[in-house]
Design a protein around this motif. Structure first.
Motif, mmCIF file in Angstrom:
data_model
loop_
_atom_site.group_PDB
_atom_site.id
_atom_site.type_symbol
_atom_site.label_atom_id
_atom_site.label_comp_id
_atom_site.label_asym_id
_atom_site.label_seq_id
_atom_site.Cartn_x
_atom_site.Cartn_y
_atom_site.Cartn_z
ATOM 1 N N THR A 121 -22.929 47.174 -66.722
ATOM 2 C CA THR A 121 -22.288 47.381 -65.423
ATOM 3 C C THR A 121 -21.307 48.538 -65.497
ATOM 4 O O THR A 121 -20.739 48.818 -66.555
ATOM 5 C CB THR A 121 -21.522 46.119 -64.952
ATOM 6 N N ARG A 122 -21.110 49.194 -64.348
ATOM 7 C CA ARG A 122 -20.221 50.349 -64.300
ATOM 8 C C ARG A 122 -18.762 49.960 -64.541
ATOM 9 O O ARG A 122 -18.022 50.685 -65.196
ATOM 10 C CB ARG A 122 -20.366 51.062 -62.956
ATOM 11 N N ASP A 123 -18.343 48.846 -63.979
ATOM 12 C CA ASP A 123 -16.938 48.441 -64.126
ATOM 13 C C ASP A 123 -16.581 48.206 -65.587
ATOM 14 O O ASP A 123 -15.528 48.649 -66.071
ATOM 15 C CB ASP A 123 -16.675 47.183 -63.304
ATOM 16 N N ARG A 124 -17.450 47.501 -66.295
ATOM 17 C CA ARG A 124 -17.181 47.248 -67.714
ATOM 18 C C ARG A 124 -17.203 48.542 -68.510
ATOM 19 O O ARG A 124 -16.381 48.742 -69.415
ATOM 20 C CB ARG A 124 -18.218 46.279 -68.268
ATOM 21 N N LEU A 125 -18.152 49.420 -68.178
ATOM 22 C CA LEU A 125 -18.239 50.689 -68.904
ATOM 23 C C LEU A 125 -16.994 51.534 -68.685
ATOM 24 O O LEU A 125 -16.469 52.136 -69.629
ATOM 25 C CB LEU A 125 -19.487 51.455 -68.465
ATOM 26 N N MET A 126 -16.507 51.597 -67.450
ATOM 27 C CA MET A 126 -15.297 52.370 -67.174
ATOM 28 C C MET A 126 -14.102 51.793 -67.923
ATOM 29 O O MET A 126 -13.276 52.536 -68.455
ATOM 30 C CB MET A 126 -15.030 52.399 -65.674
ATOM 31 N N ILE B 169 -22.175 56.075 -67.029
ATOM 32 C CA ILE B 169 -22.089 55.656 -65.628
ATOM 33 C C ILE B 169 -23.267 56.218 -64.842
ATOM 34 O O ILE B 169 -23.822 55.557 -63.952
ATOM 35 C CB ILE B 169 -20.746 56.105 -65.021
ATOM 36 N N MET B 170 -23.675 57.446 -65.171
ATOM 37 C CA MET B 170 -24.813 58.049 -64.492
ATOM 38 C C MET B 170 -26.103 57.288 -64.781
ATOM 39 O O MET B 170 -26.954 57.115 -63.906
ATOM 40 C CB MET B 170 -24.950 59.507 -64.917
ATOM 41 N N ILE B 171 -26.246 56.812 -66.028
ATOM 42 C CA ILE B 171 -27.429 56.024 -66.377
ATOM 43 C C ILE B 171 -27.462 54.728 -65.570
ATOM 44 O O ILE B 171 -28.522 54.313 -65.066
ATOM 45 C CB ILE B 171 -27.419 55.712 -67.891
ATOM 46 N N ILE B 172 -26.317 54.065 -65.441
ATOM 47 C CA ILE B 172 -26.266 52.819 -64.671
ATOM 48 C C ILE B 172 -26.564 53.095 -63.205
ATOM 49 O O ILE B 172 -27.257 52.314 -62.539
ATOM 50 C CB ILE B 172 -24.894 52.141 -64.860
ATOM 51 N N TRP B 173 -26.058 54.219 -62.682
ATOM 52 C CA TRP B 173 -26.361 54.577 -61.290
ATOM 53 C C TRP B 173 -27.856 54.814 -61.121
ATOM 54 O O TRP B 173 -28.447 54.385 -60.115
ATOM 55 C CB TRP B 173 -25.582 55.829 -60.903
ATOM 56 N N LEU C 151 -23.018 69.553 -79.939
ATOM 57 C CA LEU C 151 -23.235 68.417 -80.834
ATOM 58 C C LEU C 151 -22.216 67.303 -80.584
ATOM 59 O O LEU C 151 -22.577 66.119 -80.529
ATOM 60 C CB LEU C 151 -23.158 68.877 -82.292
ATOM 61 N N GLY C 152 -20.943 67.685 -80.436
ATOM 62 C CA GLY C 152 -19.930 66.671 -80.161
ATOM 63 C C GLY C 152 -20.164 65.970 -78.835
ATOM 64 O O GLY C 152 -20.056 64.745 -78.740
ATOM 65 N N SER C 153 -20.511 66.730 -77.815
ATOM 66 C CA SER C 153 -20.764 66.137 -76.496
ATOM 67 C C SER C 153 -22.011 65.256 -76.526
ATOM 68 O O SER C 153 -22.059 64.219 -75.857
ATOM 69 C CB SER C 153 -20.931 67.237 -75.451
ATOM 70 N N ALA C 154 -23.016 65.670 -77.288
ATOM 71 C CA ALA C 154 -24.223 64.846 -77.403
ATOM 72 C C ALA C 154 -23.892 63.486 -78.008
ATOM 73 O O ALA C 154 -24.380 62.447 -77.539
ATOM 74 C CB ALA C 154 -25.267 65.570 -78.252
ATOM 75 N N PHE C 155 -23.043 63.485 -79.036
ATOM 76 C CA PHE C 155 -22.672 62.196 -79.635
ATOM 77 C C PHE C 155 -21.915 61.321 -78.647
ATOM 78 O O PHE C 155 -22.240 60.132 -78.479
ATOM 79 C CB PHE C 155 -21.815 62.408 -80.884
ATOM 80 N N PHE C 156 -20.895 61.862 -77.998
ATOM 81 C CA PHE C 156 -20.065 61.033 -77.122
ATOM 82 C C PHE C 156 -20.832 60.587 -75.878
ATOM 83 O O PHE C 156 -20.606 59.480 -75.375
ATOM 84 C CB PHE C 156 -18.795 61.785 -76.737
ATOM 85 N N SER C 157 -21.745 61.409 -75.371
ATOM 86 C CA SER C 157 -22.559 60.966 -74.232
ATOM 87 C C SER C 157 -23.511 59.851 -74.659
ATOM 88 O O SER C 157 -23.718 58.882 -73.911
ATOM 89 C CB SER C 157 -23.334 62.138 -73.642
ATOM 90 N N CYS C 158 -24.078 59.954 -75.869
ATOM 91 C CA CYS C 158 -24.944 58.887 -76.365
ATOM 92 C C CYS C 158 -24.149 57.624 -76.657
ATOM 93 O O CYS C 158 -24.657 56.505 -76.472
ATOM 94 C CB CYS C 158 -25.687 59.354 -77.611
ATOM 95 N N LEU C 159 -22.921 57.786 -77.134
ATOM 96 C CA LEU C 159 -22.052 56.624 -77.317
ATOM 97 C C LEU C 159 -21.832 55.921 -75.984
ATOM 98 O O LEU C 159 -21.886 54.690 -75.888
ATOM 99 C CB LEU C 159 -20.718 57.065 -77.922
ATOM 100 N N SER C 160 -21.612 56.704 -74.930
ATOM 101 C CA SER C 160 -21.417 56.132 -73.603
ATOM 102 C C SER C 160 -22.683 55.429 -73.117
ATOM 103 O O SER C 160 -22.621 54.332 -72.547
ATOM 104 C CB SER C 160 -21.011 57.236 -72.623
ATOM 105 N N MET C 161 -23.852 56.051 -73.349
ATOM 106 C CA MET C 161 -25.106 55.425 -72.921
ATOM 107 C C MET C 161 -25.402 54.175 -73.735
ATOM 108 O O MET C 161 -25.995 53.212 -73.230
ATOM 109 C CB MET C 161 -26.250 56.431 -73.019
ATOM 110 N N THR C 162 -24.996 54.166 -75.017
ATOM 111 C CA THR C 162 -25.159 52.965 -75.833
ATOM 112 C C THR C 162 -24.303 51.825 -75.304
ATOM 113 O O THR C 162 -24.764 50.678 -75.189
ATOM 114 C CB THR C 162 -24.779 53.270 -77.298
ATOM 115 N N ILE C 163 -23.060 52.128 -74.962
ATOM 116 C CA ILE C 163 -22.180 51.104 -74.387
ATOM 117 C C ILE C 163 -22.740 50.615 -73.057
ATOM 118 O O ILE C 163 -22.694 49.421 -72.746
ATOM 119 C CB ILE C 163 -20.754 51.662 -74.223
ATOM 120 N N ALA C 164 -23.298 51.534 -72.266
ATOM 121 C CA ALA C 164 -23.903 51.148 -70.986
ATOM 122 C C ALA C 164 -25.066 50.187 -71.211
ATOM 123 O O ALA C 164 -25.260 49.236 -70.439
ATOM 124 C CB ALA C 164 -24.382 52.394 -70.236
#
Length: 289
Positions: A203-208, A115-119, A185-198
């Motif tokens: 869009t923020r709505d779809r990502l949420m 969401i931060m990347i989209i912002w 390491l775990g947080s790095a993976f899940f944050s990158c997963l979120s940025m990949t989905i973004a």
């Protein structure tokens, strides 16, 4: 009346006694620019520092995110410890649960990082970052490890709450350092997963919506709440490919001394983080279009 021209200083004025070169060569010669791999660590550190500056100016996120893990430990953990509903061997259920809640809170911080990347895309910041000589992988890695540092701070809060509740945790500095590495390491993976989905949904709505749809299956499809042996076969198969399971397994082995497969856990988390950084970096340009 014309001004009298000033004579230039003799060449020896720039030199010390008995010196053949300039007195201050570092002031006259610019430092060599970083190139190649020398640039990446500096850029990663810079991006991580920028992300953490936001936390410095607004600490509300830390306080609000500490509520949910505290409730899990105080209500869910204490209740199921009394019920003895989930067999965990010789380990009290609250002790068994605490590492899982650390992994859960870290995942919940990181999974909405896109969401931060989209912002930043909407405000024009991302476009400005992409035109700099900073590699895209360095941008993503800096943000990923900033999410890891936030998760480590959250893990400290959960560890303190667990200690107050009487959970038998280790205080070995090397093991605690290992806990920090696992959380990052775990947080790095899940944050990158979120940025990949973004980078896919844009869009923020779809990502949420997608983030909310996958957090609970990731959490309940891991060994955070119950041993893998209690799961049905199909859920055990999901647990084996869920990075959160390896993170929880490593945290239990490091914090409460249960049997764990630490070499495999670290290898899987490192590989997952590397794949996450690669995929998020590849889709970062699509997000900025």
């Amino acid at each position: 009346m014309s001004a009298v021209p000033v004579e230039p200083l003799p060449a020896s004025a720039d030199r010390g006694a008995g010196e053949s070169g300039p007195r201050y060569p570092m002031l006259l010669t610019p430092p060599s620019a970083r190139t190649g791999w020398q640039l990446v660590p500096a850029r990663v550190f810079a991006m991580c520092a920028v992300e953490l500056q936001k936390l410095r100016h607004d600490r509300t996120e830390l306080y609000t995110r500490a509520v949910q893990p505290a409730l899990w430990l105080l209500i869910f953990g204490e209740t199921f410890t009394r019920l003895h509903a989930i067999p965990t061997g010789n380990v009290p259920y609250l002790d068994f649960l605490a590492p899982g809640i650390i992994a859960q809170s870290a995942m919940f911080i990181a999974i909405f990082y896109g969401i931060m990347i989209i912002w930043e895309r909407d405000s024009g910041v991302l476009t400005k970052l992409l035109v700099t000589p900073t590699p895209r992988a360095a941008l993503v890695t800096g943000k990923a490890f900033a999410a890891g540092v936030k998760a480590v701070i959250q893990a400290v809060v959960v560890v303190l709450i667990a200690a107050l509740l009487g959970v038998a945790l280790t205080w070995n500095p090397l093991r605690l350092l290992g806990v920090a590495v696992v959380v990052v390491l775990g947080s790095a993976f899940f944050s990158c997963l979120s940025m990949t989905i973004a980078g896919i949904v844009l869009t923020r709505d779809r990502l949420m919506g997608i983030g909310q749809a996958i957090t609970m299956p990731l959490f309940f499809g891991s060994n955070a709440l119950y041993p893998v042996a209690l799961m049905p076969g199909w859920l055990q198969a999901i647990s084996k490919i869920n990075p959160l399971s390896y993170q929880v397994d490593a945290l239990r082995g490091l914090l409460i001394g249960t049997h764990a497969h630490l070499p495999m856990d670290f290898a899987v988390l490192t590989l997952a983080a590397a794949l996450g950084i690669t995929s998020a970096s590849a889709l970062l340009g699509r997000l900025a279009r």
